[in-house]
Every structure is written in C-alpha cells, then in structure tokens.
Design a protein around this motif. Sequence first.
Motif, PDB file in Angstrom:
ATOM      1  N   ALA A  53       0.835  -1.109  -0.060  1.00 38.97           N
ATOM      2  CA  ALA A  53       0.159  -0.068  -0.512  1.00 38.97           C
ATOM      3  C   ALA A  53       1.014   1.501  -0.230  1.00 38.97           C
ATOM      4  N   ALA A  54       2.440   0.981   0.471  1.00 39.36           N
ATOM      5  CA  ALA A  54       2.616   2.275   0.871  1.00 39.36           C
ATOM      6  C   ALA A  54       3.302   2.492  -0.734  1.00 39.36           C
ATOM      7  N   ALA A  55       3.522   1.687  -1.930  1.00 39.37           N
ATOM      8  CA  ALA A  55       4.362   1.685  -2.421  1.00 39.37           C
ATOM      9  C   ALA A  55       3.040   2.525  -3.505  1.00 39.37           C
ATOM     10  N   PHE A  56       1.877   1.402  -3.336  1.00 40.43           N
ATOM     11  CA  PHE A  56       0.699   2.415  -4.961  1.00 40.43           C
ATOM     12  C   PHE A  56       0.663   3.745  -4.279  1.00 40.43           C
ATOM     13  N   TYR A  57       0.610   3.880  -2.980  1.00 40.24           N
ATOM     14  CA  TYR A  57      -0.090   5.490  -2.486  1.00 40.24           C
ATOM     15  C   TYR A  57       1.035   6.666  -3.032  1.00 40.24           C
ATOM     16  N   LYS A  58       2.400   5.973  -2.751  1.00 39.51           N
ATOM     17  CA  LYS A  58       3.400   6.921  -3.037  1.00 39.51           C
ATOM     18  C   LYS A  58       3.530   7.054  -4.393  1.00 39.51           C
ATOM     19  N   ALA A  59       3.138   6.207  -5.424  1.00 40.10           N
ATOM     20  CA  ALA A  59       2.701   6.320  -6.864  1.00 40.10           C
ATOM     21  C   ALA A  59       1.870   7.119  -6.754  1.00 40.10           C
ATOM     22  N   VAL A  60       0.817   6.871  -6.639  1.00 39.17           N
ATOM     23  CA  VAL A  60      -0.882   7.971  -7.301  1.00 39.17           C
ATOM     24  C   VAL A  60      -0.742   9.054  -5.979  1.00 39.17           C
ATOM     25  N   VAL A  61      -0.851   8.942  -4.910  1.00 32.08           N
ATOM     26  CA  VAL A  61      -1.089  10.666  -4.534  1.00 32.08           C
ATOM     27  C   VAL A  61       0.441  11.265  -4.367  1.00 32.08           C
ATOM     28  N   LYS A 111      -4.547   8.199 -13.091  1.00 29.85           N
ATOM     29  CA  LYS A 111      -5.232   6.902 -13.510  1.00 29.85           C
ATOM     30  C   LYS A 111      -3.944   6.214 -14.160  1.00 29.85           C
ATOM     31  N   SER A 112      -3.557   6.617 -14.090  1.00 26.26           N
ATOM     32  CA  SER A 112      -2.332   6.242 -15.325  1.00 26.26           C
ATOM     33  C   SER A 112      -1.386   5.353 -14.145  1.00 26.26           C
ATOM     34  N   ALA A 113      -1.059   6.101 -12.599  1.00 29.42           N
ATOM     35  CA  ALA A 113      -0.414   5.406 -12.278  1.00 29.42           C
ATOM     36  C   ALA A 113      -0.959   4.694 -10.921  1.00 29.42           C
ATOM     37  N   ILE A 114      -2.904   4.958 -11.084  1.00 28.18           N
ATOM     38  CA  ILE A 114      -3.712   3.246 -10.429  1.00 28.18           C
ATOM     39  C   ILE A 114      -2.952   2.339 -11.275  1.00 28.18           C
ATOM     40  N   GLU A 115      -3.454   3.268 -12.620  1.00 28.54           N
ATOM     41  CA  GLU A 115      -3.083   0.789 -13.278  1.00 28.54           C
ATOM     42  C   GLU A 115      -1.490   0.484 -13.986  1.00 28.54           C
ATOM     43  N   ASN A 116      -0.647   1.749 -13.520  1.00 31.50           N
ATOM     44  CA  ASN A 116       0.686   0.386 -13.281  1.00 31.50           C
ATOM     45  C   ASN A 116       1.101   0.550 -12.036  1.00 31.50           C
ATOM     46  N   ASN A 117       0.073  -0.210 -11.088  1.00 35.05           N
ATOM     47  CA  ASN A 117       1.159   0.072  -9.622  1.00 35.05           C
ATOM     48  C   ASN A 117      -0.374  -1.561  -9.489  1.00 35.05           C
ATOM     49  N   GLY A 118      -1.033  -1.729 -10.313  1.00 32.17           N
ATOM     50  CA  GLY A 118      -1.732  -3.092  -9.592  1.00 32.17           C
ATOM     51  C   GLY A 118      -3.382  -2.505  -9.354  1.00 32.17           C
ATOM     52  N   ASP A 175      -7.614  -0.008  -4.974  1.00 37.85           N
ATOM     53  CA  ASP A 175      -5.962  -0.082  -4.704  1.00 37.85           C
ATOM     54  C   ASP A 175      -5.872  -1.940  -4.519  1.00 37.85           C
ATOM     55  N   PRO A 176      -4.513  -1.768  -4.900  1.00 38.55           N
ATOM     56  CA  PRO A 176      -4.007  -3.930  -4.703  1.00 38.55           C
ATOM     57  C   PRO A 176      -4.622  -4.679  -4.327  1.00 38.55           C
ATOM     58  N   GLN A 177      -5.324  -3.652  -2.591  1.00 36.69           N
ATOM     59  CA  GLN A 177      -5.075  -5.356  -1.740  1.00 36.69           C
ATOM     60  C   GLN A 177      -6.715  -4.870  -1.708  1.00 36.69           C
ATOM     61  N   GLY A 178      -7.402  -4.174  -2.347  1.00 37.99           N
ATOM     62  CA  GLY A 178      -9.246  -3.965  -2.443  1.00 37.99           C
ATOM     63  C   GLY A 178      -9.619  -2.680  -1.682  1.00 37.99           C
ATOM     64  N   ALA A 179      -8.854  -1.807  -1.153  1.00 36.79           N
ATOM     65  CA  ALA A 179      -9.668  -0.908  -0.677  1.00 36.79           C
ATOM     66  C   ALA A 179     -10.361   0.579  -1.732  1.00 36.79           C
ATOM     67  N   GLY A 180     -10.954   0.867  -1.661  1.00 35.48           N
ATOM     68  CA  GLY A 180     -11.898   1.641  -2.467  1.00 35.48           C
ATOM     69  C   GLY A 180     -11.713   2.927  -2.148  1.00 35.48           C
ATOM     70  N   PHE A 181     -11.074   4.075  -3.042  1.00 35.83           N
ATOM     71  CA  PHE A 181     -11.024   5.209  -3.228  1.00 35.83           C
ATOM     72  C   PHE A 181     -11.239   6.569  -3.786  1.00 35.83           C
TER      73      PHE A 181
END
Length: 266
Positions: free
Chosen positions: A21-29, A224-231, A252-258
């Motif tokens: 999650a840390a890697a995902f939200y770093k890339a997206v937000v 949007k691209s970051a979401i799709e490129n990071n799972g 997110d990749p773990q299933g949390a909606g946002f």
Amino acid sequence: MGNPVGSFIWYELLTSDIDGAAAFYKAVVGWTITPHSASESGGMDYRMIQRDDGGMAGGAMQITRDMQMGGARPCWLPYLNVDDVDAEVHAIVAEGGREQLPAFDMPVGRIAMVADPQGVPIYLMKPVPPADNPDATSDVFSVTENQHVRWNELASPDQAASMAFYGKHFGFTFNDKMSMGEMGDYCFIGHHGQTLGAIMQRQSDQQPAMWLFYFGVPSITAAKSAIENNGGKVLMGPHEVPGGDWIVVAMDPQGAGFGLVGPKGD
C-alpha cells in the motif's frame, strides 16, 4: 482541539499489505507511509501517512490475523470529532448501531469504533491536543489542497436515515442538493461553513455501505495511469464534476476503495 464537533479529523487505511500500500499510494497520491516501531503502537504495525508539506494525511494499519478473523477487510475509515466518546457510543447503540471496538485511551485521545444504524463503520474520537499547542487543529481535510482528503461521500443503504443520523450526532446540514435523475438526489453536507462532501442513496446491494474519500491530486490523467501501472483498478471515470474538477473512483491492489479529485491534467 480547534476543530468543531463532527469534523473529519483523521483517516485510516486498513490494509492486508502495508508495504504494498505504501508503494501504491506513493505512486498515485505522492504520500510517504513511514516505517513505525511496533513497540510504540501496542505491537501493531501502524504507520503515519505523510504529505509532502510535512503534515499528516492519516494513518495506515496492517490487518492482523485476529482482525481478519473478526471480519476486517482492506478499507478506508474516518475519525469524527466528538465531545464524549462513551456517551456517543451508548447513544448510537441505542439507536440501532453496533459497538465494533470499545472505547480506549491513547496519548492522542479517546477512541472507539462503531457501525452506524445503517451499518457504516466510523471511528469516534475525543482528541487530546499536544501540550505545547492546546489549540491545535487537524488539517487532514481540505476542500482545495493536494494530498488531503477533499471530499467525503457516503452511498447509504437508507439516505434519509443517514442524513438524520449524521445531522443529529455530528451537526451535518443538508441545505443543498443536486438531482442525479433516476439515481436520486446528491445531498451536500454542510458543516460550519464548509461543504464536506455528500450523502446519496446506494444504487445496489453490492455497493459497500462505506464512506468513500477523494484525495486531491494535481493531475487526474497522470493519477489514473499510476493506478493502472501499480496494480490498482479504476472503477469509474475519469469524468468532470461541477466546478471543473475531474474525478476517478478506484480500488487499490489490496482491495480498499478510494477516489481522486483534481484537474484533468495531461
């Protein structure tokens, strides 16, 4: 604290993979979810979500096996400011809500988790401000800023009941609305001169009875691209909303909606 009763004063990510999650939200937000000593959080893996401006956006908690056995799943949850946690828990349970986490004290304040009478989980918190800053206020919510929650949206199983509940307990007002045709009215939440978000009627039983939070980003197209490129998975959008901003709703990749909100960007 300086925030009025009923304010959204903290947001928390429950996740099955806190490093992922840390890697995902770093890339997206753009957030940094910092490593945290388990010895400082009662053995739990609880980490702060840092913004680029040095402030906090909320916290992230690794779901333990016991939590998972108790029904915990990846999601985002709000903390709402109250004067008396125990009294609110008692009142909410008396109105058909459920106590999900009994009230307990931490250095930052007294906290409990309940499900409201429509089954929506929320935290209640009576914060304790820092000793050197007794008038401290939470700034995790902002109507304009990136890396803050900019909008709080509830798709309720019973819109009218939710509006009555949040009006009674948290001082929300609903003086403005927008028609969405067959989907019903989108009823804006007023609170001490701010518009915090909106409550709408859930459109199907498959739609989670949860608060959905929209995080500010500088470019919806890039995010949007970051979401799709990071799972992650985009569930809705991008589309333009009144006022000129654009939004997406995602998982997110773990299933949390946002959600995300900001200019369309390149």
